[in-house]
Write an enzyme that holds these catalytic residues in place. Structure first.
Site, PDB file in Angstrom:
ATOM      1  N   ASP A  68      -2.485  -7.804  -4.970  1.00  0.00           N
ATOM      2  CA  ASP A  68      -3.443  -7.799  -3.866  1.00  0.00           C
ATOM      3  C   ASP A  68      -2.887  -8.636  -2.712  1.00  0.00           C
ATOM      4  O   ASP A  68      -2.764  -9.857  -2.824  1.00  0.00           O
ATOM      5  CB  ASP A  68      -4.757  -8.395  -4.394  1.00  0.00           C
ATOM      6  CG  ASP A  68      -5.826  -8.499  -3.326  1.00  0.00           C
ATOM      7  OD1 ASP A  68      -5.540  -8.217  -2.147  1.00  0.00           O
ATOM      8  OD2 ASP A  68      -6.956  -8.880  -3.689  1.00  0.00           O
ATOM      9  N   VAL A  69      -2.553  -7.994  -1.595  1.00  0.00           N
ATOM     10  CA  VAL A  69      -1.920  -8.722  -0.489  1.00  0.00           C
ATOM     11  C   VAL A  69      -2.852  -9.752   0.162  1.00  0.00           C
ATOM     12  O   VAL A  69      -2.377 -10.633   0.876  1.00  0.00           O
ATOM     13  CB  VAL A  69      -1.365  -7.769   0.605  1.00  0.00           C
ATOM     14  CG1 VAL A  69      -0.243  -6.908   0.063  1.00  0.00           C
ATOM     15  CG2 VAL A  69      -2.471  -6.918   1.231  1.00  0.00           C
TER      16      VAL A  69
ATOM     17  N   ASN B  97       1.563  -2.180   5.323  1.00  0.00           N
ATOM     18  CA  ASN B  97       0.781  -0.956   5.496  1.00  0.00           C
ATOM     19  C   ASN B  97      -0.565  -1.009   4.772  1.00  0.00           C
ATOM     20  O   ASN B  97      -1.480  -0.256   5.127  1.00  0.00           O
ATOM     21  CB  ASN B  97       1.619   0.226   4.986  1.00  0.00           C
ATOM     22  CG  ASN B  97       0.790   1.460   4.766  1.00  0.00           C
ATOM     23  OD1 ASN B  97       0.491   2.197   5.698  1.00  0.00           O
ATOM     24  ND2 ASN B  97       0.384   1.695   3.519  1.00  0.00           N
TER      25      ASN B  97
ATOM     26  N   LYS C  14      -6.977  -4.785  13.245  1.00  0.00           N
ATOM     27  CA  LYS C  14      -5.821  -4.040  13.769  1.00  0.00           C
ATOM     28  C   LYS C  14      -5.365  -4.598  15.117  1.00  0.00           C
ATOM     29  O   LYS C  14      -4.173  -4.571  15.432  1.00  0.00           O
ATOM     30  CB  LYS C  14      -6.168  -2.554  13.881  1.00  0.00           C
ATOM     31  CG  LYS C  14      -6.438  -1.881  12.526  1.00  0.00           C
ATOM     32  CD  LYS C  14      -5.237  -1.969  11.606  1.00  0.00           C
ATOM     33  CE  LYS C  14      -5.423  -1.223  10.303  1.00  0.00           C
ATOM     34  NZ  LYS C  14      -4.260  -1.325   9.407  1.00  0.00           N
TER      35      LYS C  14
ATOM     36  N   ILE D 298      -5.224  10.299  10.946  1.00  0.00           N
ATOM     37  CA  ILE D 298      -4.222  10.818  10.013  1.00  0.00           C
ATOM     38  C   ILE D 298      -4.902  11.325   8.741  1.00  0.00           C
ATOM     39  O   ILE D 298      -5.831  10.677   8.227  1.00  0.00           O
ATOM     40  CB  ILE D 298      -3.188   9.709   9.646  1.00  0.00           C
ATOM     41  CG1 ILE D 298      -2.656   9.011  10.913  1.00  0.00           C
ATOM     42  CG2 ILE D 298      -2.052  10.294   8.803  1.00  0.00           C
ATOM     43  CD1 ILE D 298      -1.939   9.889  11.911  1.00  0.00           C
TER      44      ILE D 298
ATOM     45  N   SER E  12       1.405   3.199  -2.552  1.00  0.00           N
ATOM     46  CA  SER E  12       1.064   4.135  -3.623  1.00  0.00           C
ATOM     47  C   SER E  12       0.523   5.461  -3.103  1.00  0.00           C
ATOM     48  O   SER E  12       0.647   6.483  -3.777  1.00  0.00           O
ATOM     49  CB  SER E  12       0.020   3.491  -4.550  1.00  0.00           C
ATOM     50  OG  SER E  12      -1.016   2.896  -3.793  1.00  0.00           O
ATOM     51  N   ARG E  13      -0.086   5.429  -1.932  1.00  0.00           N
ATOM     52  CA  ARG E  13      -0.755   6.636  -1.432  1.00  0.00           C
ATOM     53  C   ARG E  13      -0.564   6.774   0.078  1.00  0.00           C
ATOM     54  O   ARG E  13      -0.130   5.832   0.746  1.00  0.00           O
ATOM     55  CB  ARG E  13      -2.261   6.539  -1.694  1.00  0.00           C
ATOM     56  CG  ARG E  13      -2.620   6.558  -3.132  1.00  0.00           C
ATOM     57  CD  ARG E  13      -4.135   6.559  -3.307  1.00  0.00           C
ATOM     58  NE  ARG E  13      -4.740   5.249  -3.110  1.00  0.00           N
ATOM     59  CZ  ARG E  13      -5.809   5.033  -2.353  1.00  0.00           C
ATOM     60  NH1 ARG E  13      -6.375   6.027  -1.690  1.00  0.00           N
ATOM     61  NH2 ARG E  13      -6.324   3.820  -2.228  1.00  0.00           N
TER      62      ARG E  13
ATOM     63  N   TYR F  47     -12.649  -3.557  11.315  1.00  0.00           N
ATOM     64  CA  TYR F  47     -11.348  -2.864  11.235  1.00  0.00           C
ATOM     65  C   TYR F  47     -10.589  -3.001  12.561  1.00  0.00           C
ATOM     66  O   TYR F  47      -9.387  -3.313  12.582  1.00  0.00           O
ATOM     67  CB  TYR F  47     -11.617  -1.399  10.899  1.00  0.00           C
ATOM     68  CG  TYR F  47     -10.396  -0.544  10.681  1.00  0.00           C
ATOM     69  CD1 TYR F  47      -9.687  -0.603   9.485  1.00  0.00           C
ATOM     70  CD2 TYR F  47      -9.961   0.345  11.658  1.00  0.00           C
ATOM     71  CE1 TYR F  47      -8.574   0.206   9.273  1.00  0.00           C
ATOM     72  CE2 TYR F  47      -8.858   1.155  11.452  1.00  0.00           C
ATOM     73  CZ  TYR F  47      -8.165   1.083  10.260  1.00  0.00           C
ATOM     74  OH  TYR F  47      -7.064   1.887  10.067  1.00  0.00           O
TER      75      TYR F  47
ATOM     76  N   GLY G  65       0.824  -1.209   0.000  1.00  0.00           N
ATOM     77  CA  GLY G  65       0.000   0.000   0.000  1.00  0.00           C
ATOM     78  C   GLY G  65       0.853   1.252   0.000  1.00  0.00           C
ATOM     79  O   GLY G  65       0.553   2.229   0.671  1.00  0.00           O
TER      80      GLY G  65
HETATM   81  P1  NDP Z   1      -5.151   5.036   1.977  1.00  0.00           P
HETATM   82  O1  NDP Z   1      -6.557   4.627   1.768  1.00  0.00           O
HETATM   83  O2  NDP Z   1      -4.733   6.423   1.704  1.00  0.00           O
HETATM   84  O3  NDP Z   1      -4.171   4.052   1.153  1.00  0.00           O
HETATM   85  C1  NDP Z   1      -4.362   2.662   1.247  1.00  0.00           C
HETATM   86  C2  NDP Z   1      -3.248   1.975   0.540  1.00  0.00           C
HETATM   87  O4  NDP Z   1      -3.412   0.557   0.683  1.00  0.00           O
HETATM   88  C3  NDP Z   1      -3.213   2.254  -0.957  1.00  0.00           C
HETATM   89  O5  NDP Z   1      -1.874   2.290  -1.368  1.00  0.00           O
HETATM   90  C4  NDP Z   1      -3.923   1.041  -1.548  1.00  0.00           C
HETATM   91  O6  NDP Z   1      -3.539   0.756  -2.894  1.00  0.00           O
HETATM   92  C5  NDP Z   1      -3.414  -0.034  -0.618  1.00  0.00           C
HETATM   93  N1  NDP Z   1      -4.239  -1.255  -0.578  1.00  0.00           N
HETATM   94  C6  NDP Z   1      -5.525  -1.379  -0.203  1.00  0.00           C
HETATM   95  N2  NDP Z   1      -5.916  -2.660  -0.309  1.00  0.00           N
HETATM   96  C7  NDP Z   1      -4.849  -3.355  -0.764  1.00  0.00           C
HETATM   97  C8  NDP Z   1      -4.613  -4.711  -1.094  1.00  0.00           C
HETATM   98  N3  NDP Z   1      -5.577  -5.643  -0.964  1.00  0.00           N
HETATM   99  N4  NDP Z   1      -3.393  -5.082  -1.560  1.00  0.00           N
HETATM  100  C9  NDP Z   1      -2.402  -4.153  -1.717  1.00  0.00           C
HETATM  101  N5  NDP Z   1      -2.562  -2.855  -1.415  1.00  0.00           N
HETATM  102  C10 NDP Z   1      -3.774  -2.460  -0.948  1.00  0.00           C
HETATM  103  O7  NDP Z   1      -4.822   4.634   3.513  1.00  0.00           O
HETATM  104  P2  NDP Z   1      -3.893   5.319   4.619  1.00  0.00           P
HETATM  105  O8  NDP Z   1      -2.636   5.763   4.042  1.00  0.00           O
HETATM  106  O9  NDP Z   1      -4.723   6.234   5.416  1.00  0.00           O
HETATM  107  O10 NDP Z   1      -3.641   4.047   5.556  1.00  0.00           O
HETATM  108  C11 NDP Z   1      -2.510   3.210   5.455  1.00  0.00           C
HETATM  109  C12 NDP Z   1      -2.531   2.242   6.609  1.00  0.00           C
HETATM  110  O11 NDP Z   1      -2.575   2.957   7.841  1.00  0.00           O
HETATM  111  C13 NDP Z   1      -3.754   1.324   6.608  1.00  0.00           C
HETATM  112  O12 NDP Z   1      -3.380   0.045   7.066  1.00  0.00           O
HETATM  113  C14 NDP Z   1      -4.664   1.975   7.610  1.00  0.00           C
HETATM  114  O13 NDP Z   1      -5.557   1.068   8.187  1.00  0.00           O
HETATM  115  C15 NDP Z   1      -3.663   2.504   8.614  1.00  0.00           C
HETATM  116  N6  NDP Z   1      -4.176   3.582   9.445  1.00  0.00           N
HETATM  117  C16 NDP Z   1      -4.624   4.764   8.886  1.00  0.00           C
HETATM  118  C17 NDP Z   1      -5.115   5.748   9.705  1.00  0.00           C
HETATM  119  C18 NDP Z   1      -5.621   7.045   9.174  1.00  0.00           C
HETATM  120  O14 NDP Z   1      -6.155   7.840   9.963  1.00  0.00           O
HETATM  121  N7  NDP Z   1      -5.479   7.335   7.885  1.00  0.00           N
HETATM  122  C19 NDP Z   1      -5.194   5.574  11.159  1.00  0.00           C
HETATM  123  C20 NDP Z   1      -4.690   4.312  11.631  1.00  0.00           C
HETATM  124  C21 NDP Z   1      -4.202   3.360  10.793  1.00  0.00           C
HETATM  125  P3  NDP Z   1      -4.245   1.538  -4.160  1.00  0.00           P
HETATM  126  O15 NDP Z   1      -3.635   2.921  -4.190  1.00  0.00           O
HETATM  127  O16 NDP Z   1      -3.880   0.720  -5.344  1.00  0.00           O
HETATM  128  O17 NDP Z   1      -5.705   1.569  -3.864  1.00  0.00           O
END
Ligand code: NDP
Length: 254
Positions: free
Chosen positions: A70-71, A97, A166, A195, A21-22, A162, A19
């Site tokens: 896809d993980v 992540n 976690k 975040i 990419s973003r 969720y 994950g």
């Molecule tokens: P985003 O939604 O911004 O990004 C999610 C990322 O995960 C993307 O890169 C997406 O890929 C990738 N992804 C989703 N599903 C899969 C999959 N099946 N296989 C591979 N990649 C996947 O999320 P955040 O940056 O906010 O969150 C990142 C991590 O931090 C997550 O685990 C989230 O639960 C955790 N987190 C976030 C918080 C927050 O407030 N934002 C708080 C606490 C934890 P693609 O771009 O291709 O869709």
């Protein structure tokens, strides 16, 4: 940028960020690259975003590649680790992540939504760790960082799936930490609070304001705030720390 980025103390280390990419994953990829690590940037579907992140890593002077996969699919997860090992001869750092949400109250939550969240957030990490621990054990070195959440510690109404995923990551990490410690591999969790990323952008303004009110520091965290903790656990300086959960939450879970 923190001074450590300049120090390149991860020079030549080989990292996979799922994950990446973003959001937080992207920031973690850039932080690792800034410290000198080669980075494989995984995504689920947004290949362009993963390529763009890899390009930004390369601009920091390291090697980087984008890997779609896809993980939650065990074969795809194994293929990610294999690709890193094939390209760079091994894997030193794994950042699990990738994560999704499918919120809803328990009484209305579809089993499908429960399973999907567990499959990506928890089993995805398991698949990647299973694949990565073999080469890491062989090398007698590894840093695994799993992205949990304060929701995994405290629970959250509307996020039973969720929160379970976690919390499960914390148990998975502590067990793996005990299994792998003797081989020089550490396994730790970062537990972000609220975040500012795409994941939270979809929340209604009213909910965001309520959440902000629960943060002693009075602001949302940035992806970079969380990446700093990933960088710490991935670094040489955290070599004697394993099985821990570090909250990056502006004091929210205190
Ligand atoms: P985003 O939604 O911004 O990004 C999610 C990322 O995960 C993307 O890169 C997406 O890929 C990738 N992804 C989703 N599903 C899969 C999959 N099946 N296989 C591979 N990649 C996947 O999320 P955040 O940056 O906010 O969150 C990142 C991590 O931090 C997550 O685990 C989230 O639960 C955790 N987190 C976030 C918080 C927050 O407030 N934002 C708080 C606490 C934890 P693609 O771009 O291709 O869709």
């Amino acid at each position: 940028m923190p001074e450590t980025y300049e120090a390149k103390y991860l020079a030549g280390r080989r990292a996979l960020v799922t994950g990446g990419s973003r959001g937080i994953g992207r920031a973690a990829a850039l932080a690792l690259a800034g410290a000198g690590a080669h980075v494989a940037v995984n995504c689920a579907g947004r290949a362009d975003a993963a390529r763009e992140t890899a390009e930004a890593c390369r601009a920091l002077g390291v090697q980087a590649m984008a890997l779609q996969g896809d993980v939650s699919d065990p074969a795809a997860a194994a293929a990610l680790v294999e690709a890193v090992c094939r390209e760079w001869g091994g894997i030193d750092i794994l950042v699990n992540n990738a994560g999704i949400t499918r919120d809803g109250l328990l009484m209305r939550m579809d089993e499908e939504d429960f399973d999907a969240v567990l499959a990506t957030n928890l089993k995805g990490a398991f698949h990647c760790m299973k694949a990565a621990c073999r080469p890491m054990m062989k090398a007698r070195y590894g840093r695994i960082v799993n992205m949990s959440s304060i929701v995994g510690l405290r629970g959250n109404a509307g996020q039973a799936n969720y929160a379970a995923s976690k919390a499960g990551l914390i148990g998975l990490s502590k067990s793996a930490a005990k299994e792998l410690a003797g081989r020089g591999i550490t396994v730790n969790c970062v537990a972000p609070g609220f975040i500012d990323t795409d994941m939270t952008a979809v929340l209604p303004d009213k909910v965001k304001e309520q959440l902000r009110g629960q943060i002693p520091m009075g602001r949302l965290g940035s992806a970079g705030d969380v990446a700093a903790a990933v960088l710490f656990f991935a670094g040489e300086g955290a070599g004697y720390i394993t099985g821990q959960v570090l909250c990056v939450d502006g004091g929210m879970a205190v």
